[in-house]
Design a protein around this motif. Sequence first.
Motif, mmCIF file in Angstrom:
data_model
loop_
_atom_site.group_PDB
_atom_site.id
_atom_site.type_symbol
_atom_site.label_atom_id
_atom_site.label_comp_id
_atom_site.label_asym_id
_atom_site.label_seq_id
_atom_site.Cartn_x
_atom_site.Cartn_y
_atom_site.Cartn_z
ATOM 1 N N ASN A 159 19.285 1.757 -9.414
ATOM 2 C CA ASN A 159 20.213 1.391 -8.908
ATOM 3 C C ASN A 159 20.649 1.517 -7.126
ATOM 4 O OD1 ASN A 159 23.423 0.949 -8.729
ATOM 5 N ND2 ASN A 159 24.064 3.311 -9.943
ATOM 6 N N ASP A 160 20.656 2.800 -6.829
ATOM 7 C CA ASP A 160 20.987 3.433 -5.269
ATOM 8 C C ASP A 160 19.975 2.688 -4.841
ATOM 9 O OD1 ASP A 160 21.839 6.776 -6.260
ATOM 10 O OD2 ASP A 160 19.634 5.672 -6.368
ATOM 11 N N ILE A 161 18.404 2.408 -4.612
ATOM 12 C CA ILE A 161 17.365 2.554 -4.241
ATOM 13 C C ILE A 161 16.498 1.408 -4.653
ATOM 14 C CG2 ILE A 161 16.822 4.577 -3.418
ATOM 15 C CD1 ILE A 161 15.307 5.184 -6.037
ATOM 16 N N THR A 162 16.010 0.904 -4.362
ATOM 17 C CA THR A 162 15.246 -0.832 -4.500
ATOM 18 C C THR A 162 13.475 -0.610 -4.436
ATOM 19 O OG1 THR A 162 16.628 -1.365 -2.173
ATOM 20 C CG2 THR A 162 14.630 -2.852 -3.097
ATOM 21 N N PRO A 163 13.248 -1.058 -6.081
ATOM 22 C CA PRO A 163 11.849 -0.472 -6.190
ATOM 23 C C PRO A 163 11.104 -1.491 -5.455
ATOM 24 C CG PRO A 163 13.815 -1.805 -7.705
ATOM 25 C CD PRO A 163 13.867 -2.201 -6.855
ATOM 26 N N THR A 164 10.136 -1.096 -4.977
ATOM 27 C CA THR A 164 9.285 -1.717 -4.186
ATOM 28 C C THR A 164 8.366 -2.760 -4.495
ATOM 29 O OG1 THR A 164 6.986 -0.995 -2.872
ATOM 30 C CG2 THR A 164 7.846 0.597 -4.305
ATOM 31 N N ILE A 165 8.261 -3.597 -4.578
ATOM 32 C CA ILE A 165 6.980 -4.996 -4.193
ATOM 33 C C ILE A 165 5.985 -4.896 -3.142
ATOM 34 C CG2 ILE A 165 7.344 -7.368 -4.784
ATOM 35 C CD1 ILE A 165 9.248 -5.480 -6.967
ATOM 36 N N GLN A 166 4.896 -4.769 -3.238
ATOM 37 C CA GLN A 166 4.264 -4.032 -2.980
ATOM 38 C C GLN A 166 2.298 -5.372 -3.066
ATOM 39 O OE1 GLN A 166 2.545 -0.716 -1.311
ATOM 40 N NE2 GLN A 166 4.461 0.499 -2.514
ATOM 41 N N LEU A 167 1.747 -5.675 -1.887
ATOM 42 C CA LEU A 167 0.375 -6.831 -2.285
ATOM 43 C C LEU A 167 -0.284 -6.420 -1.596
ATOM 44 C CD1 LEU A 167 -0.280 -8.939 -3.538
ATOM 45 C CD2 LEU A 167 0.331 -10.768 -1.946
ATOM 46 N N TRP A 168 -1.480 -5.476 -2.216
ATOM 47 C CA TRP A 168 -2.129 -5.036 -1.787
ATOM 48 C C TRP A 168 -4.021 -5.639 -2.475
ATOM 49 C CZ3 TRP A 168 -2.442 -2.149 2.753
ATOM 50 C CH2 TRP A 168 -0.926 -2.044 2.400
ATOM 51 N N SER A 169 -3.626 -7.592 -2.304
ATOM 52 C CA SER A 169 -4.983 -7.904 -2.482
ATOM 53 C C SER A 169 -4.542 -10.005 -2.246
ATOM 54 C CB SER A 169 -5.172 -7.766 -4.126
ATOM 55 O OG SER A 169 -3.871 -8.382 -5.199
ATOM 56 N N ASP A 170 -4.684 -10.435 -2.445
ATOM 57 C CA ASP A 170 -5.620 -11.965 -2.966
ATOM 58 C C ASP A 170 -4.109 -12.720 -3.525
ATOM 59 O OD1 ASP A 170 -5.207 -12.463 -0.188
ATOM 60 O OD2 ASP A 170 -6.972 -12.288 0.306
ATOM 61 N N GLU A 171 -4.766 -11.376 -4.879
ATOM 62 C CA GLU A 171 -4.485 -12.369 -6.190
ATOM 63 C C GLU A 171 -3.265 -13.058 -7.066
ATOM 64 O OE1 GLU A 171 -7.004 -9.590 -7.820
ATOM 65 O OE2 GLU A 171 -8.365 -9.966 -6.519
ATOM 66 N N TRP A 172 -2.107 -11.981 -6.201
ATOM 67 C CA TRP A 172 -0.794 -12.639 -6.726
ATOM 68 C C TRP A 172 -0.051 -12.102 -5.919
ATOM 69 C CZ3 TRP A 172 2.630 -9.076 -10.443
ATOM 70 C CH2 TRP A 172 3.053 -7.891 -9.200
ATOM 71 N N ASN A 173 0.904 -13.496 -6.081
ATOM 72 C CA ASN A 173 2.111 -13.965 -6.167
ATOM 73 C C ASN A 173 3.758 -12.089 -6.178
ATOM 74 O OD1 ASN A 173 5.026 -14.267 -4.093
ATOM 75 N ND2 ASN A 173 4.274 -16.300 -3.935
ATOM 76 N N PRO A 174 3.684 -10.902 -5.888
ATOM 77 C CA PRO A 174 4.736 -10.059 -6.681
ATOM 78 C C PRO A 174 5.799 -10.190 -6.314
ATOM 79 C CG PRO A 174 3.443 -9.119 -5.372
ATOM 80 C CD PRO A 174 3.000 -10.252 -5.097
ATOM 81 N N GLU B 91 -6.162 9.292 6.070
ATOM 82 C CA GLU B 91 -5.060 9.890 5.808
ATOM 83 C C GLU B 91 -4.150 9.296 5.048
ATOM 84 O OE1 GLU B 91 -3.118 10.859 9.378
ATOM 85 O OE2 GLU B 91 -1.850 11.647 7.755
ATOM 86 N N ALA B 92 -3.794 7.947 4.765
ATOM 87 C CA ALA B 92 -3.410 6.874 4.141
ATOM 88 C C ALA B 92 -3.003 7.691 2.942
ATOM 89 C CB ALA B 92 -2.510 5.667 4.403
ATOM 90 N N LEU B 93 -4.898 7.302 2.841
ATOM 91 C CA LEU B 93 -4.958 7.146 1.112
ATOM 92 C C LEU B 93 -5.137 8.210 0.241
ATOM 93 C CD1 LEU B 93 -7.658 3.833 1.365
ATOM 94 C CD2 LEU B 93 -5.736 4.435 -0.145
ATOM 95 N N TYR B 94 -6.101 9.512 1.752
ATOM 96 C CA TYR B 94 -6.125 11.071 0.392
ATOM 97 C C TYR B 94 -4.345 11.309 0.293
ATOM 98 C CZ TYR B 94 -10.373 10.567 0.775
ATOM 99 O OH TYR B 94 -12.002 9.542 1.191
ATOM 100 N N ILE C 54 -9.868 3.157 -10.225
ATOM 101 C CA ILE C 54 -8.460 2.187 -8.817
ATOM 102 C C ILE C 54 -10.543 2.206 -7.863
ATOM 103 C CG2 ILE C 54 -8.477 3.049 -6.354
ATOM 104 C CD1 ILE C 54 -5.917 3.176 -8.761
ATOM 105 N N HIS C 55 -10.365 0.944 -7.113
ATOM 106 C CA HIS C 55 -11.805 0.618 -5.705
ATOM 107 C C HIS C 55 -11.035 0.385 -4.446
ATOM 108 C CE1 HIS C 55 -14.111 -0.270 -8.633
ATOM 109 N NE2 HIS C 55 -12.693 -1.511 -10.022
ATOM 110 N N LEU C 56 -11.126 2.049 -4.119
ATOM 111 C CA LEU C 56 -10.540 2.418 -2.713
ATOM 112 C C LEU C 56 -11.144 1.356 -1.935
ATOM 113 C CD1 LEU C 56 -10.745 6.593 -2.350
ATOM 114 C CD2 LEU C 56 -8.604 4.495 -2.687
ATOM 115 N N ASP C 57 -12.666 1.473 -1.956
ATOM 116 C CA ASP C 57 -12.749 0.083 -0.382
ATOM 117 C C ASP C 57 -11.903 -1.540 -0.689
ATOM 118 O OD1 ASP C 57 -15.175 2.159 -0.464
ATOM 119 O OD2 ASP C 57 -16.594 0.776 -0.787
#
Length: 327
Positions: A190-205, A125-128, A104-107
């Motif tokens: 089923n009753d929750i939605t999988p999260t689709i997140q992006l934290w880089s410019d490298e792809w289109n999730p 705080e968000a990361l820790y 993991i490259h936190l930077d």
Amino acid sequence: MIEEILTNLYRVEIPLPKNPLKAINSYVVKNSERNLVVDTGWNQEEALNTMQTGLRELGVDITKTDFFITHLHADHLGLVSSLATSTSTIYFNQKDADWYNSGIHLDNFVNFARLNGFPEDELQEALYTHPGLKYRSQVHLAFHILREDDTINVGDYLFKCVETPGHTLGHMCLYEPHKKIFMAGDHILNDITPTIQLWSDEWNPLKEYLTSLDKVYKFDIELVLPGHRGAFRNCKERIQELKYHHQKRLDEMISVLKKGSQNAFQIASQMTWDIVYDSWDLFPITQKWFASGETISHLKYLEEKGVVQKETQGKKRVYSLNLNHTI
Ligand SMILES: [Zn+2]
């Protein structure tokens, strides 16, 4: 909690303490030669105790057990490092394995979040407090890489690998075509939605996720065994709901952008999130993190469609509607 799903196929519920998801499903397929455990839990004590008790109750010999991990996230992969023995095979996909092995490259996260307007004082705080970082496996794991259509045979079950990128870069499901069961990981819940997140410019999730949903829609599935919450049968209907959910979110984002150019954090704060807190300011920091990542994945999708454009001003990135594009 152990539930028998079919002969020699069990669901063991592994707790995710202090997390809204509450628990993760680990599926155990028993066989006299080798057992298979699909997904494991966070790398922490309560999860380990529950798993060990469950396996003992099922009479599973851990020294004769292999693991299949649907994706990289710590609630699925984390505990495998405490369970696998020297004879275990850990089946995994190439892209998530590469990600895991690169560490993991936190930077990178910090810089990307900063670029997208995440407030400086809340960033650390968000990361820790991020459970995915706190409870991840941190040892070297020797993965056996599987690809599309590769199979794993356990007793009467012949599982076929199905690549379903979106929730993670390499997310992989297992399909048993004779029994028509689908081990979905976090691709379809089923009753929750999988999260689709992006934290880089490298792809289109989001683009990949929607393509993966369309792919699975064509499968003949009677029972979905998801990574969280209960099993369900109406797979096609659920896929349509998930697609609709993302379309609605894209539409809402366009409405927010009509107010003018904004950064992703500002856009996230105005979106509707299915969460119990009354206002954005009251969201726990990890929820703001998830919401921002989800917003960025949708912005990327709109950008590739030509609906939205991004611009970097100083060290901040802002998004605006592309006026040359007709919606
Ligand atoms: Zn996940």
